[in-house]
Design a protein around this motif. Structure first.
Motif, PDB file in Angstrom:
ATOM      1  N   GLU A   6       0.880  -1.153   0.000  1.00 57.62           N
ATOM      2  CA  GLU A   6       0.000   0.000   0.000  1.00 57.62           C
ATOM      3  C   GLU A   6       0.922   1.207   0.000  1.00 57.62           C
ATOM      4  O   GLU A   6       1.938   1.208   0.686  1.00 57.62           O
ATOM      5  N   TYR A   7       0.564   2.226  -0.763  1.00 53.22           N
ATOM      6  CA  TYR A   7       1.397   3.411  -0.851  1.00 53.22           C
ATOM      7  C   TYR A   7       0.670   4.595  -0.230  1.00 53.22           C
ATOM      8  O   TYR A   7      -0.524   4.790  -0.477  1.00 53.22           O
ATOM      9  N   LYS A   8       1.392   5.356   0.563  1.00 51.01           N
ATOM     10  CA  LYS A   8       0.896   6.618   1.090  1.00 51.01           C
ATOM     11  C   LYS A   8       1.866   7.681   0.623  1.00 51.01           C
ATOM     12  O   LYS A   8       3.067   7.558   0.834  1.00 51.01           O
ATOM     13  N   PHE A  10       2.748  11.808   0.420  1.00 53.63           N
ATOM     14  CA  PHE A  10       2.551  13.183   0.831  1.00 53.63           C
ATOM     15  C   PHE A  10       3.454  14.022  -0.046  1.00 53.63           C
ATOM     16  O   PHE A  10       4.633  13.699  -0.196  1.00 53.63           O
ATOM     17  N   GLN A 110      -8.067   3.889  -4.387  1.00 58.82           N
ATOM     18  CA  GLN A 110      -7.263   5.099  -4.290  1.00 58.82           C
ATOM     19  C   GLN A 110      -8.077   6.198  -3.618  1.00 58.82           C
ATOM     20  O   GLN A 110      -9.261   6.364  -3.890  1.00 58.82           O
ATOM     21  N   SER A 111      -7.407   6.938  -2.752  1.00 57.48           N
ATOM     22  CA  SER A 111      -7.974   8.136  -2.137  1.00 57.48           C
ATOM     23  C   SER A 111      -6.970   9.256  -2.352  1.00 57.48           C
ATOM     24  O   SER A 111      -5.791   9.085  -2.068  1.00 57.48           O
ATOM     25  N   TYR A 125      -2.157  14.496  -0.661  1.00 58.52           N
ATOM     26  CA  TYR A 125      -2.044  13.241   0.079  1.00 58.52           C
ATOM     27  C   TYR A 125      -2.723  12.173  -0.766  1.00 58.52           C
ATOM     28  O   TYR A 125      -3.819  12.389  -1.278  1.00 58.52           O
ATOM     29  N   MET A 126      -2.061  11.036  -0.946  1.00 59.33           N
ATOM     30  CA  MET A 126      -2.673   9.950  -1.698  1.00 59.33           C
ATOM     31  C   MET A 126      -2.439   8.630  -0.979  1.00 59.33           C
ATOM     32  O   MET A 126      -1.342   8.358  -0.495  1.00 59.33           O
ATOM     33  N   TYR A 127      -3.489   7.845  -0.905  1.00 50.29           N
ATOM     34  CA  TYR A 127      -3.390   6.459  -0.458  1.00 50.29           C
ATOM     35  C   TYR A 127      -3.713   5.619  -1.683  1.00 50.29           C
ATOM     36  O   TYR A 127      -4.689   5.894  -2.395  1.00 50.29           O
ATOM     37  N   TYR A 128      -2.898   4.600  -1.951  1.00 52.54           N
ATOM     38  CA  TYR A 128      -3.063   3.826  -3.174  1.00 52.54           C
ATOM     39  C   TYR A 128      -2.779   2.360  -2.896  1.00 52.54           C
ATOM     40  O   TYR A 128      -1.799   2.024  -2.233  1.00 52.54           O
TER      41      TYR A 128
END
Length: 167
Positions: A6-8, A10, A110-111, A125-128
């Motif tokens: 999972e990628y976060k 910033f 994805q967010s 900011y991305m959560y993927y």
């Protein structure tokens, strides 16, 4: 244990106001111009729902991957701060069957959150997460984490600067 990541992310995009950044991110036709990994990308409506089909170029000798997903962008006001939120997730759509030679990414989420950095740019900011399927060599996973993601941020920043010229 699964070997998946999972990628976060910033990051900051100088000189890219948040509304512009969100517009560029949501513009599929423009993305085909600036994202060199897009092989095919379009939106169709099936049963009243907008569905996006996206085929991503993978390096030889790996097979390309494709995604079928829904997404939504909302502009929100949180305590006087304007924040753009984009949510996306994979869906199964019978009208978009798998193609031979392309691996379908069936698990994708994805967010993305974009807001002003207080100056002329944006904080992002991305959560993927996705499960690319097949055997992905560790060198490609390492490249994506160390080089691919920062390169994507640079590419979208450049796209923001060129967006007004192209529209």
């Amino acid at each position: 244990q699964s070997g998946l990541y999972e990628y976060k992310i910033f990051g900051g995009l100088a000189d890219c106001p948040p509304k512009l950044c969100a517009d560029v991110y949501m513009d599929l036709d423009f993305r085909k111009e600036w994202d060199r990994y897009v092989k095919e990308l379009y939106e169709e409506t099936y049963d009243g729902e907008k569905i996006i089909y996206w085929e991503v170029k993978y390096p030889f000798p790996l097979s390309n991957r494709d995604y079928v997903y829904i997404r939504e962008c909302r502009e929100m006001d949180v305590d006087g701060r304007k924040i753009w939120v984009v949510l996306a997730k994979s869906v199964a759509v019978p009208q978009c069957p798998e193609k031979p030679g392309i691996i379908r990414v069936k698990s994708y989420k994805q967010s993305l959150v974009i807001e002003s950095d207080g100056k002329a740019g944006s904080k992002v900011y991305m959560y993927y997460f996705d499960n690319p399927g097949g055997m992905i060599p560790s060198w490609l996973v390492n490249w994506a984490a160390k080089s691919g993601v920062p390169a994507f941020l640079k590419d979208i920043q450049k796209a923001c600067l060129n967006y007004s010229k192209s529209t």
